[in-house]
Design a protein around this motif. Sequence first.
Motif, PDB file in Angstrom:
ATOM      1  N   HIS A 104      -6.992  -1.991   0.945  1.00  0.00           N
ATOM      2  CA  HIS A 104      -7.631  -1.673   2.224  1.00  0.00           C
ATOM      3  C   HIS A 104      -8.835  -2.593   2.466  1.00  0.00           C
ATOM      4  CE1 HIS A 104      -9.100   0.631   5.616  1.00  0.00           C
ATOM      5  NE2 HIS A 104     -10.273   0.751   5.008  1.00  0.00           N
ATOM      6  N   ARG A 105      -9.654  -2.778   1.439  1.00  0.00           N
ATOM      7  CA  ARG A 105     -10.826  -3.663   1.590  1.00  0.00           C
ATOM      8  C   ARG A 105     -10.397  -5.094   1.907  1.00  0.00           C
ATOM      9  NH1 ARG A 105     -13.499  -0.827  -3.193  1.00  0.00           N
ATOM     10  NH2 ARG A 105     -12.106  -2.210  -4.288  1.00  0.00           N
TER      11      ARG A 105
ATOM     12  N   ALA B 146       0.825  -1.220   0.000  1.00  0.00           N
ATOM     13  CA  ALA B 146       0.000   0.000   0.000  1.00  0.00           C
ATOM     14  C   ALA B 146       0.855   1.264   0.000  1.00  0.00           C
ATOM     15  CB  ALA B 146      -0.943  -0.006   1.195  1.00  0.00           C
TER      16      ALA B 146
ATOM     17  N   ASN C  45      -1.225   3.381  -5.892  1.00  0.00           N
ATOM     18  CA  ASN C  45      -2.006   4.583  -6.167  1.00  0.00           C
ATOM     19  C   ASN C  45      -3.312   4.506  -5.360  1.00  0.00           C
ATOM     20  OD1 ASN C  45      -4.022   3.127  -7.643  1.00  0.00           O
ATOM     21  ND2 ASN C  45      -2.843   3.326  -9.536  1.00  0.00           N
ATOM     22  N   SER C  46      -4.136   5.517  -5.451  1.00  0.00           N
ATOM     23  CA  SER C  46      -5.328   5.585  -4.592  1.00  0.00           C
ATOM     24  C   SER C  46      -6.314   4.448  -4.866  1.00  0.00           C
ATOM     25  CB  SER C  46      -6.017   6.936  -4.728  1.00  0.00           C
ATOM     26  OG  SER C  46      -6.438   7.131  -6.056  1.00  0.00           O
ATOM     27  N   GLN C  47      -6.491   4.085  -6.113  1.00  0.00           N
ATOM     28  CA  GLN C  47      -7.409   2.981  -6.429  1.00  0.00           C
ATOM     29  C   GLN C  47      -6.870   1.658  -5.895  1.00  0.00           C
ATOM     30  OE1 GLN C  47      -8.119   2.407 -10.601  1.00  0.00           O
ATOM     31  NE2 GLN C  47      -9.621   0.796 -10.281  1.00  0.00           N
ATOM     32  N   GLN C  48      -5.585   1.433  -6.054  1.00  0.00           N
ATOM     33  CA  GLN C  48      -4.964   0.214  -5.546  1.00  0.00           C
ATOM     34  C   GLN C  48      -5.028   0.169  -4.026  1.00  0.00           C
ATOM     35  OE1 GLN C  48      -1.167   0.884  -7.378  1.00  0.00           O
ATOM     36  NE2 GLN C  48      -1.571  -0.553  -9.060  1.00  0.00           N
ATOM     37  N   ARG C  49      -4.773   1.318  -3.394  1.00  0.00           N
ATOM     38  CA  ARG C  49      -4.853   1.378  -1.925  1.00  0.00           C
ATOM     39  C   ARG C  49      -6.247   1.014  -1.434  1.00  0.00           C
ATOM     40  NH1 ARG C  49      -1.333   5.648  -2.350  1.00  0.00           N
ATOM     41  NH2 ARG C  49      -3.003   7.189  -2.351  1.00  0.00           N
ATOM     42  N   GLU C  50      -7.262   1.451  -2.150  1.00  0.00           N
ATOM     43  CA  GLU C  50      -8.642   1.133  -1.769  1.00  0.00           C
ATOM     44  C   GLU C  50      -8.893  -0.370  -1.866  1.00  0.00           C
ATOM     45  OE1 GLU C  50     -12.381   1.379  -0.342  1.00  0.00           O
ATOM     46  OE2 GLU C  50     -10.881   2.970  -0.338  1.00  0.00           O
ATOM     47  N   GLN C  51      -8.432  -0.986  -2.946  1.00  0.00           N
ATOM     48  CA  GLN C  51      -8.571  -2.445  -3.095  1.00  0.00           C
ATOM     49  C   GLN C  51      -7.845  -3.169  -1.969  1.00  0.00           C
ATOM     50  OE1 GLN C  51      -6.935  -2.630  -7.203  1.00  0.00           O
ATOM     51  NE2 GLN C  51      -8.629  -4.070  -7.537  1.00  0.00           N
TER      52      GLN C  51
ATOM     53  N   ARG D 114      -7.568  -5.988   3.313  1.00  0.00           N
ATOM     54  CA  ARG D 114      -6.991  -5.996   4.665  1.00  0.00           C
ATOM     55  C   ARG D 114      -8.093  -6.076   5.719  1.00  0.00           C
ATOM     56  NH1 ARG D 114      -5.993  -2.198   8.334  1.00  0.00           N
ATOM     57  NH2 ARG D 114      -6.326  -0.483   6.896  1.00  0.00           N
TER      58      ARG D 114
END
Length: 97
Positions: free
Chosen positions: A69-70, A57, A61-67, A72
């Motif tokens: 995060h979910r 993370a 990028n922000s989209q990857q971080r969101e994926q 995790r």
Amino acid sequence: MATRQSVDECLQKCEDALRYAQEQYKSGTKQEHYHDHEYTDAMQKVEEAVNDIRHLANSANSQQREQLHRMRLQLQQFQNEMVLLDHDPGSVGGRLQ
């Protein structure tokens, strides 16, 4: 920057760890303490997956971080369920001897 492939591979590893942990959890609820090694191994794989997500993370990028995060959150929620199962071979009836 994390590549799409590295994120996909990480998510796949997480899904595999989660699936294995769910199998061991289900087995643990039925067989009590007969598969302690496998149960502990499953918990360790979930923890490793959570750590992999944290590291990846940082460069995502922000989209990857969101994926990530979910995923995790899913892993940590199941990790908590595994801890609460009382699969400790030194306990009887939920209480330590």
